[in-house]
Motif scaffolding. Sequence first.
Motif, short mmCIF file in Angstrom:
data_model
loop_
_atom_site.label_atom_id
_atom_site.label_comp_id
_atom_site.label_asym_id
_atom_site.label_seq_id
_atom_site.Cartn_x
_atom_site.Cartn_y
_atom_site.Cartn_z
N HIS A 214 0.84 -1.19 0.00
CA HIS A 214 0.00 0.00 0.00
C HIS A 214 0.88 1.25 0.00
O HIS A 214 2.10 1.17 0.15
CB HIS A 214 -0.96 0.00 1.18
CG HIS A 214 -0.30 -0.20 2.50
ND1 HIS A 214 0.09 -1.44 2.95
CD2 HIS A 214 0.07 0.67 3.45
CE1 HIS A 214 0.65 -1.30 4.14
NE2 HIS A 214 0.67 -0.04 4.46
N VAL A 215 0.27 2.38 -0.19
CA VAL A 215 0.89 3.69 -0.33
C VAL A 215 1.72 3.76 -1.62
O VAL A 215 1.14 3.72 -2.70
CB VAL A 215 1.65 4.16 0.92
CG1 VAL A 215 2.13 5.60 0.76
CG2 VAL A 215 0.69 4.13 2.13
N GLU B 170 -6.41 -5.85 -0.51
CA GLU B 170 -6.50 -4.71 0.41
C GLU B 170 -7.24 -5.12 1.69
O GLU B 170 -8.00 -6.07 1.71
CB GLU B 170 -7.23 -3.55 -0.27
CG GLU B 170 -6.53 -3.08 -1.53
CD GLU B 170 -7.23 -1.90 -2.18
OE1 GLU B 170 -7.11 -0.78 -1.66
OE2 GLU B 170 -7.91 -2.12 -3.21
N GLN C 289 -11.20 0.15 4.58
CA GLN C 289 -10.55 1.33 4.03
C GLN C 289 -9.70 1.06 2.79
O GLN C 289 -9.53 1.92 1.96
CB GLN C 289 -9.63 1.94 5.08
CG GLN C 289 -10.38 2.46 6.29
CD GLN C 289 -9.47 3.35 7.09
OE1 GLN C 289 -8.58 2.85 7.77
NE2 GLN C 289 -9.67 4.65 7.01
N ASP D 78 -6.27 0.52 0.63
CA ASP D 78 -5.00 1.26 0.55
C ASP D 78 -5.19 2.67 1.11
O ASP D 78 -6.12 3.38 0.73
CB ASP D 78 -4.59 1.31 -0.93
CG ASP D 78 -3.17 1.84 -1.14
OD1 ASP D 78 -2.71 2.71 -0.36
OD2 ASP D 78 -2.53 1.39 -2.10
N ASP D 79 -4.28 3.09 2.01
CA ASP D 79 -4.35 4.44 2.60
C ASP D 79 -4.51 5.53 1.55
O ASP D 79 -5.16 6.55 1.80
CB ASP D 79 -3.04 4.78 3.34
CG ASP D 79 -2.89 4.02 4.64
OD1 ASP D 79 -3.91 3.54 5.17
OD2 ASP D 79 -1.75 3.90 5.12
N THR D 80 -3.90 5.33 0.38
CA THR D 80 -3.89 6.42 -0.61
C THR D 80 -5.26 6.63 -1.24
O THR D 80 -5.46 7.64 -1.93
CB THR D 80 -2.85 6.18 -1.72
OG1 THR D 80 -3.15 4.95 -2.38
CG2 THR D 80 -1.45 6.14 -1.17
N ARG D 81 -6.21 5.73 -1.00
CA ARG D 81 -7.58 6.00 -1.45
C ARG D 81 -8.13 7.26 -0.78
O ARG D 81 -9.06 7.88 -1.29
CB ARG D 81 -8.50 4.81 -1.14
CG ARG D 81 -8.20 3.56 -1.98
CD ARG D 81 -9.21 2.46 -1.70
NE ARG D 81 -8.97 1.27 -2.51
CZ ARG D 81 -9.41 1.10 -3.76
NH1 ARG D 81 -10.12 2.05 -4.34
NH2 ARG D 81 -9.13 -0.01 -4.42
N PHE E 215 -6.07 9.88 -0.01
CA PHE E 215 -5.10 10.97 -0.21
C PHE E 215 -5.62 11.97 -1.22
O PHE E 215 -6.12 11.59 -2.27
CB PHE E 215 -3.77 10.41 -0.74
CG PHE E 215 -2.85 9.84 0.31
CD1 PHE E 215 -3.31 9.44 1.55
CD2 PHE E 215 -1.50 9.67 0.02
CE1 PHE E 215 -2.45 8.90 2.50
CE2 PHE E 215 -0.63 9.13 0.97
CZ PHE E 215 -1.10 8.74 2.20
N TYR F 177 9.39 6.68 6.52
CA TYR F 177 8.69 7.28 5.39
C TYR F 177 9.77 7.86 4.48
O TYR F 177 10.92 8.01 4.87
CB TYR F 177 7.77 8.40 5.86
CG TYR F 177 6.43 7.96 6.35
CD1 TYR F 177 5.38 7.72 5.47
CD2 TYR F 177 6.19 7.81 7.71
CE1 TYR F 177 4.13 7.34 5.92
CE2 TYR F 177 4.93 7.43 8.17
CZ TYR F 177 3.91 7.20 7.27
OH TYR F 177 2.67 6.83 7.72
N ASN G 108 0.25 9.99 9.60
CA ASN G 108 -1.20 9.84 9.79
C ASN G 108 -1.59 10.27 11.20
O ASN G 108 -0.73 10.60 12.04
CB ASN G 108 -1.64 8.40 9.47
CG ASN G 108 -0.96 7.37 10.36
OD1 ASN G 108 -0.84 7.55 11.57
ND2 ASN G 108 -0.50 6.29 9.75
#
Lengths: 385, 385
Positions: free
Chosen positions: A15-16, A37, A41, A43-46, A48, A138, B250
């Motif tokens: 993800h990301v 997934e 939710q 993938d977190d980037t959904r 973003f 990160y 986050n």
Amino acid sequence: MPGPLSGTLVLDLTHVLAGPFASMTLADLGARVIKVERPGQGDDTRAFPPFKGGKSAYFATINHGKESIALDLKAPEDRAIFERLLARADILLENYRPGVMERLGYGWEALHARFPKLIYGAVSGFGHTGPEAQRPAYDMVVQARGGVMSITGERDREPVRVGASIGDIVAGMYLVQGVMAALLQVERGGTGQKVDVAMLDSQLALLEHAIAITSVTGEPPRPSGARHPSITPFETFHAEDGLFVIAAGNDGLFARLCDALELPLAEDPRFATNPARCQNARLLKRLIEAVTLDRPKAHWIETLTRAGVPTGPIQNVAEVLQDPQIRARNMVVDVLGPDGAPAYTAAGNPIKMSDLPDPTTRAPAPDLDADRAAILDWLDEGAAD
Amino acid sequence: MPGPLSGTLVLDLTHVLAGPFASMTLADLGARVIKVERPGQGDDTRAFPPFKGGKSAYFATINHGKESIALDLKAPEDRAIFERLLARADILLENYRPGVMERLGYGWEALHARFPKLIYGAVSGFGHTGPEAQRPAYDMVVQARGGVMSITGERDREPVRVGASIGDIVAGMYLVQGVMAALLQVERGGTGQKVDVAMLDSQLALLEHAIAITSVTGEPPRPSGARHPSITPFETFHAEDGLFVIAAGNDGLFARLCDALELPLAEDPRFATNPARCQNARLLKRLIEAVTLDRPKAHWIETLTRAGVPTGPIQNVAEVLQDPQIRARNMVVDVLGPDGAPAYTAAGNPIKMSDLPDPTTRAPAPDLDADRAAILDWLDEGAAD
């Protein structure tokens, strides 16, 4: 899409950015990518920004052409589906912290025993070995710790971040290289391998010149603003209407530059060789700008290009997306929406191959779990074979 | 070196950085790389500083473990040798301007007709197609034109170059991916392909986020200094003794950060969500630095790491080369000199694979034409088979 990886199935738990960037390349080369997934939710980037039509354009630019299934890898039913997928997959990608896959029962050793041809590609902040394997990272952390920030920015000011997420992206690119090398080994009759790529490691690979300088002189290089640290002139210059770039990488190009600018400096001992030009870089810059300040940058780019001197504009991203050469190379593509109309803009595939189609559109990025039914049907068909 | 590309022969006509960087990776994965250089001077980078023992450390960091033969591709005798090598090679790499290989009689069409399995990998500034295919480019030109410079640097100051040569290196990485994909196709019974990678195209691939923003908002992003453009806090902060990085990507990480700093801000509506934090980024930075300025960076890196917040130092390249995690991952290697003793320092291979040895030394970089006799002997042996 037909391509050298046609017939290759990638099961993508990432993800990301780093992992999804890798599976995007594999999809562009023809692989089928099933994005697994977490339910709810995904993938977190959904989530973003920026959004368009209520959906993340960021997610769409990286995840086009993939399928999505939401699986809870702690729930028995979903685990059964996941294991049926594993049995059909060529490549598994994951970017959890080291140990997470083991706790799920899907660590490399366990999977390799059950699926000896499966390739296991992991990308993480610091890698799966070493004293700090468990630490989170990160992009910003590896850009800073990996040395790139220390050589980026203006001299005697604070370091800056590279505006692109090279901490993630370069790691994703090495992951692609690793899993393709492993695929080749499997194709030649070998077993699957674990590929372990660290974002921090990948930053080192960018430092070639800086490592050579540091190891020979003992002095780490400092940031050098908009100029190359050891080639002159190789930097930005002011024209009448703003900055442009000249990169005269050797004496021949410098002589052509002097001709084109009507500056009689090519034989001048202060500027005749690159070491001399580096020594007198500030004076040289002022002399060049004394000429270039008189006319707009378009004039100089045209004049110097005609003279064979590498030069060019500094383009913002809106200009980049309209650049005729970039468009001629299909490097700006439309990601389709669910209705089949262009919905998002993304970068094209930089790998141009004679037998690989190079379309200017991409299939939609999937909604979360959108392909569950089709994937289950496909698994059932396989079971009936 | 044994590896997934063992048995693969790469004939490498490239010089300077993008191409040699690609063949270095192929060598690290087990391929045999024969560097074909022009007689007399060889690869330009043999003359690039810094020098050690009279030889370029820069050349050594990129060309270790390769063989060298000097061939004049306009001289009949050398052409005959080159063609015998072509008959044995799996991959040919070149980075001339488009058209040069055709004029030598070694264009893709001609070679593909004679050697149908041969893979032809080309890397150039602007690619082999499009209106500006013929223009010369250097790293600086594609960094500027490709958009990365426009998002790198301090807001409201002039753009800066990324300190690493990502214009070359990222293109070299895509070349590796392309030729490996083509190898896979050959392994599966297909014919060789031409791979055409442009440095400018490759810059587009780095812009994921910036392209999404530009296409949705119509506004190209500007440089944002040392912070991420759309995640907060994700930037550098001052401690008592200098700068360090916090990347709280986050809400959960932000809450942990607030706890660790004893700053009661996690529930504050000005900071409770990432959009709110981005809105109030300057105030948040001052509030965080009000705390962090009191103690040295080592204290904060340790404290935040214990709290699970991604953080780290900004290291110069000398510090990077001593970093325990980086060294534990064999990311700093010794390139041996002709006497077998460590002579130069280089970056290791970021692709860690379970069946790929990961040595901390590399075979020497070759002197110009050093392997001519051995290569000719090997060709003769092959002829006798």
